[in-house]
Design a protein around this motif. Sequence first.
Motif, PDB file in Angstrom:
ATOM      1  N   GLU A   1      -5.069 -21.244 -49.240  1.00  0.00           N
ATOM      2  CA  GLU A   1      -3.825 -21.956 -49.542  1.00  0.00           C
ATOM      3  C   GLU A   1      -2.654 -21.304 -48.817  1.00  0.00           C
ATOM      4  N   LEU A   2      -2.573 -19.980 -48.951  1.00  0.00           N
ATOM      5  CA  LEU A   2      -1.457 -19.266 -48.330  1.00  0.00           C
ATOM      6  C   LEU A   2      -1.534 -19.322 -46.809  1.00  0.00           C
ATOM      7  N   GLY A   3      -2.753 -19.274 -46.276  1.00  0.00           N
ATOM      8  CA  GLY A   3      -2.917 -19.356 -44.823  1.00  0.00           C
ATOM      9  C   GLY A   3      -2.438 -20.679 -44.274  1.00  0.00           C
ATOM     10  N   THR A   4      -2.736 -21.768 -44.977  1.00  0.00           N
ATOM     11  CA  THR A   4      -2.289 -23.091 -44.530  1.00  0.00           C
ATOM     12  C   THR A   4      -0.771 -23.183 -44.560  1.00  0.00           C
ATOM     13  N   VAL A   5      -0.169 -22.672 -45.637  1.00  0.00           N
ATOM     14  CA  VAL A   5       1.298 -22.690 -45.738  1.00  0.00           C
ATOM     15  C   VAL A   5       1.921 -21.874 -44.605  1.00  0.00           C
ATOM     16  N   ALA A   6       1.341 -20.695 -44.319  1.00  0.00           N
ATOM     17  CA  ALA A   6       1.886 -19.833 -43.259  1.00  0.00           C
ATOM     18  C   ALA A   6       1.757 -20.493 -41.891  1.00  0.00           C
ATOM     19  N   ASP A   7       0.632 -21.153 -41.647  1.00  0.00           N
ATOM     20  CA  ASP A   7       0.412 -21.789 -40.340  1.00  0.00           C
ATOM     21  C   ASP A   7       1.376 -22.952 -40.107  1.00  0.00           C
ATOM     22  N   GLU A   8       1.740 -23.668 -41.171  1.00  0.00           N
ATOM     23  CA  GLU A   8       2.598 -24.840 -41.037  1.00  0.00           C
ATOM     24  C   GLU A   8       4.080 -24.514 -41.194  1.00  0.00           C
ATOM     25  N   ALA A   9       4.390 -23.302 -41.670  1.00  0.00           N
ATOM     26  CA  ALA A   9       5.766 -22.992 -42.075  1.00  0.00           C
ATOM     27  C   ALA A   9       6.769 -23.145 -40.942  1.00  0.00           C
ATOM     28  N   GLU A  10       6.455 -22.654 -39.764  1.00  0.00           N
ATOM     29  CA  GLU A  10       7.406 -22.702 -38.652  1.00  0.00           C
ATOM     30  C   GLU A  10       7.731 -24.137 -38.271  1.00  0.00           C
ATOM     31  N   ARG A  11       6.717 -24.982 -38.226  1.00  0.00           N
ATOM     32  CA  ARG A  11       6.958 -26.388 -37.881  1.00  0.00           C
ATOM     33  C   ARG A  11       7.759 -27.104 -38.965  1.00  0.00           C
ATOM     34  N   VAL A  12       7.491 -26.767 -40.226  1.00  0.00           N
ATOM     35  CA  VAL A  12       8.245 -27.385 -41.316  1.00  0.00           C
ATOM     36  C   VAL A  12       9.723 -27.033 -41.213  1.00  0.00           C
ATOM     37  N   PHE A  13      10.042 -25.772 -40.914  1.00  0.00           N
ATOM     38  CA  PHE A  13      11.445 -25.382 -40.750  1.00  0.00           C
ATOM     39  C   PHE A  13      12.074 -26.081 -39.555  1.00  0.00           C
ATOM     40  N   ARG A  14      11.313 -26.209 -38.493  1.00  0.00           N
ATOM     41  CA  ARG A  14      11.850 -26.846 -37.288  1.00  0.00           C
ATOM     42  C   ARG A  14      12.146 -28.332 -37.527  1.00  0.00           C
ATOM     43  N   ASP A  15      11.298 -28.996 -38.318  1.00  0.00           N
ATOM     44  CA  ASP A  15      11.456 -30.432 -38.547  1.00  0.00           C
ATOM     45  C   ASP A  15      12.278 -30.758 -39.791  1.00  0.00           C
ATOM     46  N   SER A  16      12.765 -29.748 -40.500  1.00  0.00           N
ATOM     47  CA  SER A  16      13.520 -29.978 -41.740  1.00  0.00           C
ATOM     48  C   SER A  16      14.878 -29.303 -41.677  1.00  0.00           C
ATOM     49  N   GLU A  17      15.590 -29.528 -40.583  1.00  0.00           N
ATOM     50  CA  GLU A  17      16.862 -28.842 -40.369  1.00  0.00           C
ATOM     51  C   GLU A  17      17.874 -29.145 -41.481  1.00  0.00           C
ATOM     52  N   HIS A  18      17.860 -30.355 -41.988  1.00  0.00           N
ATOM     53  CA  HIS A  18      18.864 -30.739 -42.991  1.00  0.00           C
ATOM     54  C   HIS A  18      18.544 -30.157 -44.366  1.00  0.00           C
ATOM     55  N   ASP A  19      17.311 -29.718 -44.582  1.00  0.00           N
ATOM     56  CA  ASP A  19      16.932 -29.152 -45.879  1.00  0.00           C
ATOM     57  C   ASP A  19      17.047 -27.635 -45.927  1.00  0.00           C
ATOM     58  N   VAL A  20      17.347 -26.998 -44.791  1.00  0.00           N
ATOM     59  CA  VAL A  20      17.382 -25.536 -44.718  1.00  0.00           C
ATOM     60  C   VAL A  20      18.699 -25.018 -45.264  1.00  0.00           C
ATOM     61  N   VAL A  21      18.606 -24.006 -46.138  1.00  0.00           N
ATOM     62  CA  VAL A  21      19.789 -23.358 -46.712  1.00  0.00           C
ATOM     63  C   VAL A  21      19.727 -21.879 -46.372  1.00  0.00           C
ATOM     64  N   GLU A  22      20.834 -21.314 -45.907  1.00  0.00           N
ATOM     65  CA  GLU A  22      20.888 -19.891 -45.604  1.00  0.00           C
ATOM     66  C   GLU A  22      21.247 -19.112 -46.852  1.00  0.00           C
ATOM     67  N   ARG A  23      20.533 -18.011 -47.054  1.00  0.00           N
ATOM     68  CA  ARG A  23      20.813 -17.154 -48.209  1.00  0.00           C
ATOM     69  C   ARG A  23      21.810 -16.077 -47.811  1.00  0.00           C
ATOM     70  N   ASP A  24      22.925 -16.026 -48.515  1.00  0.00           N
ATOM     71  CA  ASP A  24      23.993 -15.084 -48.184  1.00  0.00           C
ATOM     72  C   ASP A  24      23.524 -13.647 -48.312  1.00  0.00           C
ATOM     73  N   GLY A  25      23.829 -12.848 -47.282  1.00  0.00           N
ATOM     74  CA  GLY A  25      23.592 -11.416 -47.344  1.00  0.00           C
ATOM     75  C   GLY A  25      22.153 -10.990 -47.156  1.00  0.00           C
ATOM     76  N   VAL A  26      21.211 -11.926 -47.015  1.00  0.00           N
ATOM     77  CA  VAL A  26      19.809 -11.545 -46.894  1.00  0.00           C
ATOM     78  C   VAL A  26      19.300 -11.736 -45.479  1.00  0.00           C
ATOM     79  N   GLY A  27      19.953 -12.586 -44.707  1.00  0.00           N
ATOM     80  CA  GLY A  27      19.499 -12.856 -43.354  1.00  0.00           C
ATOM     81  C   GLY A  27      18.292 -13.752 -43.316  1.00  0.00           C
TER      82      GLY A  27
END
Length: 333
Positions: A93-119
Amino acid sequence: MPIARCNSQIPVPLPSPVPTGRGSRSAANEIFSEFLEKTLQLPELTLPGPQLPPAPAEVDLWSLPRASANLLLRSAKEFGAFRIRCHGISGNELGTVADEAERVFRDSEHDVVERDGVGAEMISCVRSNKGALEFTAHKNLGDETHRNFWVHMGNVASRMDSIVEQVTLALQKDSKSEEFKERIQETESMICLCRYPHDNAPKQNEGVSDKKNDSLKDHALRFYLPLEHCIFYIQTERGPLSFDAGPENIVVTVGKQLEEWSRGVFKCVPGEMIFMPSIQGSDASFSIELTCSTSLNLNQSLKVSEKIISLTDQILIVFSLAFLCKFLYFIFS
């Protein structure tokens, strides 16, 4: 009359020989040998083992909330944190999430929120309210490209929600305050996929700033599940503390709300994961993080205001769309 004289030449019997300790017939042989054995034998010396720094306790999930509850409570009071092993979330389960994570962030620009002070960046994925799970970032649910990701993310969220329930039961074990029990039972959870760019790694090593402390403590509990090995850093009352973390453990830290509800029994600590660039040359590392908080704070901190559909309904929508696409393809081919 003759006078009797004392003859000094009369032989006097010699004294018995003094035991010298020689020979098997000597009276001192056994005692003296025992004495020598005791005095000449060096005591057994053992070198001290390595003094490991203290770290939050590791608790087996299967033994909660009963057998390991006391260990969890002591660690939460002393360190403001504890670790959960044998959490039951499979590596696949975790491997599948890790493999897809970069593409999900790239294709979900409007859903991304930056966390203050954490980088770090995050996508709010699944929300839990009294056991009811709902997707909050459903923009790409109907996309065949990310269908696998959302199905596995839903399974991980369901498992983590069950873990939260067991942990909250353990935290209530020795509390006699009805207010504390009521407040912790009214919390909601938000499960997020977090991205940590490697170019921010030097900043992470500088420590936890005051701004970061404020942003990280506005919750009751936070559950960290890193998708790769890292160094976990917490700032305790006795000073900074770091230890290894990875997919095999979930690290849980106490937030400001829980400290206030328990009147200082549980200690609030900020937590931070420090990832190192991998040899594969990836641009970022990922983790799954669950924030357990009151409903008001959860909505404000994560900015969730849109209407959401239940997790079960959305999974059904995914499979329905996939079936419809295949059916249409079969009809028109």
